[in-house]
Scaffold this motif. Structure first.
Motif, PDB file in Angstrom:
ATOM      1  N   LYS A 164     -33.994   0.391   2.193  1.00  0.00           N
ATOM      2  CA  LYS A 164     -35.095   1.281   2.542  1.00  0.00           C
ATOM      3  C   LYS A 164     -36.403   0.515   2.684  1.00  0.00           C
ATOM      4  O   LYS A 164     -36.652  -0.453   1.971  1.00  0.00           O
ATOM      5  N   PHE A 193     -33.925   7.527  12.147  1.00  0.00           N
ATOM      6  CA  PHE A 193     -33.571   6.831  10.903  1.00  0.00           C
ATOM      7  C   PHE A 193     -33.952   7.721   9.718  1.00  0.00           C
ATOM      8  O   PHE A 193     -34.890   7.409   8.972  1.00  0.00           O
ATOM      9  N   SER A 196     -33.960   5.949   6.138  1.00  0.00           N
ATOM     10  CA  SER A 196     -34.195   4.509   6.104  1.00  0.00           C
ATOM     11  C   SER A 196     -35.601   4.116   5.675  1.00  0.00           C
ATOM     12  O   SER A 196     -35.853   2.939   5.414  1.00  0.00           O
TER      13      SER A 196
END
Length: 443
Positions: A164, A193, A196
């Protein structure tokens, strides 16, 4: 000129204090507000050197805005500025006193004299605002301005990292457009994403009696926010500053643009010196620019997700003169003026992948009757002079060294960036320019 710092207070996730100074018959008074709530949620403390670095950088930024160059500088440019900052451990800060002042001189072209004294008062932020974050939650912290380089940096990072990422953005009353750009781009990245990254938008603002707009200290403040968050998350978290090597080096277009006339916000020397200051203070999070040897065109060409880039780049802004120069714009509603150097580098970069239809304020390659004289467009004479003169690699190396300290073992690689960007610009003009411009640069 001495700037006084008074009434440092904390409330509602903010730190606020007054800046004041008197110079001959002119006084400067401002209220500096650091909206700390979102950053504090990740850092979890207002103690230690990382917080004091943020406090220092925010104060410098506030003074940079408050004190107009033309009002106090004898040459209308370099200011003499001094103040005393209360910190938790003034002995530690004494170890970096000279390096801080030298870095700020290089960055802003001003002469700074900053001293440090013991801070007696406590600054309290409500404990409930801290997030419950594992030290393994993030592996990188990345600056996200809303510009095209930061967009490419974000796309590349999100594709290449399984861990992350924490993106940090900044905006203020001067750069209102930056928040709008960030607010348009981040949801699209989140859609692609979803798990993420996290994103923080911070605000540090100054309300005062005057307003300087050069803001050379902005990167110091922005990077200090990242250090504050990263160092309190984990010591091994790297800080990413995505900036193309052309802008970072900022090779002067003409001899008159050496030194104080060239911005140095992402110059390799700035990154090196800030890393060293942080190390001495016990903050081991390393700042790095993965694109320092890339032109803007190479960043565009090598972006790992071209389709996502094509969707999002029109929402980004690279313009150094956003909201200004409307009197010489063909399209006053475009956010990118098209004629400042960052816009020119952007247009040449997009041309490398055939994106020549972006909405811009003025197409400097094909001026119409609204532009009576090409050479009266700001930056254009210097830009054309830069391309019209042949420069050997040795001359470029010498120019780069005159414009800032660089590691000699990498000097050749830095010079190659300038060589390649000149080729990039000339190819763009050869393909898209009118005959007048081609003639001026001998194409």
């Amino acid at each position: 000129m001495r700037i006084n710092i008074e009434n440092i207070e904390s409330y509602n996730g903010k730190i606020q204090f007054r800046l004041s100074a008197i110079n001959e018959n002119r006084s400067f008074n401002g209220l500096l507000t650091i909206a700390l709530k979102d950053l504090y949620a990740y850092a979890g403390t207002v103690e230690g050197e990382a917080f004091d670095l943020l406090l220092l950088a925010s104060t410098v930024y506030g003074i940079d805005i408050l004190v107009k160059r033309e009002y106090i500088a004898s040459d209308k440019w370099s200011r003499d500025l001094e103040f005393t900052l209360p910190v938790a451990d003034p002995d530690k800060w004494g170890n970096v006193h000279d390096k801080v002042n030298q870095l700020l001189h290089f960055l802003t072209a001003d002469y700074w004299n900053i001293d440090f004294v013991k801070r007696e008062q406590e600054l309290n932020i409500p404990i409930y605002e801290i997030k419950n974050i594992s030290v393994d939650s993030y592996k990188k912290v990345c600056l996200f301005s809303g510009g095209m380089d930061s967009l490419i940096g974000a796309i590349d990072l999100l594709h290449d990292n399984k861990d992350k990422i924490l993106f940090i953005s900044h905006y203020d009353s001067i750069f209102k457009g930056a928040k709008a750009d960030q607010d348009k781009i981040i949801p699209i990245l989140k859609e692609n994403f979803p798990k993420s990254f996290d994103h923080i938008q911070t605000r540090i603002d100054i309300k005062g009696s005057s307003r300087e707009t050069t803001l050379r200290s902005r990167s110091f403040m922005f990077l200090s926010q990242a250090i504050y968050a990263a160092s309190n998350l984990a010591p091994n978290i790297e800080i990413i500053l995505p900036e193309n090597g052309t802008i970072a080096l900022n090779h002067p277009l003409t001899a008159s643009r050496y030194s104080t006339c060239s911005t140095r916000t992402a110059h390799p020397y700035v990154i090196k010196e800030l890393n060293e200051i942080a190390q001495i203070l016990g903050l081991p999070n390393n700042i790095m620019n993965p694109y320092e040897f890339k032109t803007k065109g190479e960043m565009v060409e090598e972006c790992v997700d071209k389709e996502l880039f094509k969707i999002t780049f029109p929402l980004s802004c690279s313009c150094a003169k956003r909201g200004t120069r409307k009197d010489i714009r063909e399209n006053p509603h475009a956010i990118n003026c098209g004629i400042c150097m960052p816009c020119i580098y952007r247009r040449a970069a997009l041309h490398k992948i055939g994106l020549d239809t972006e909405d811009i304020g003025t197409n400097a390659l094909n001026p119409n009757d609204l532009i009576r004289d090409l050479m009266h467009i700001p930056d254009m004479p210097a830009f054309l002079d830069f391309l019209a003169h042949d420069l050997s690699k040795k001359e470029i190396e010498a120019n780069l060294l005159c414009n800032g300290s660089l590691p000699l073992d990498e000097l050749s690689n830095y010079a190659d960036v300038v060589v390649r960007v000149r080729e990039e610009l000339k190819q763009w003009i050869e393909d898209k320019g009118n005959e007048e411009i081609k003639h001026r640069i001998h194409i």
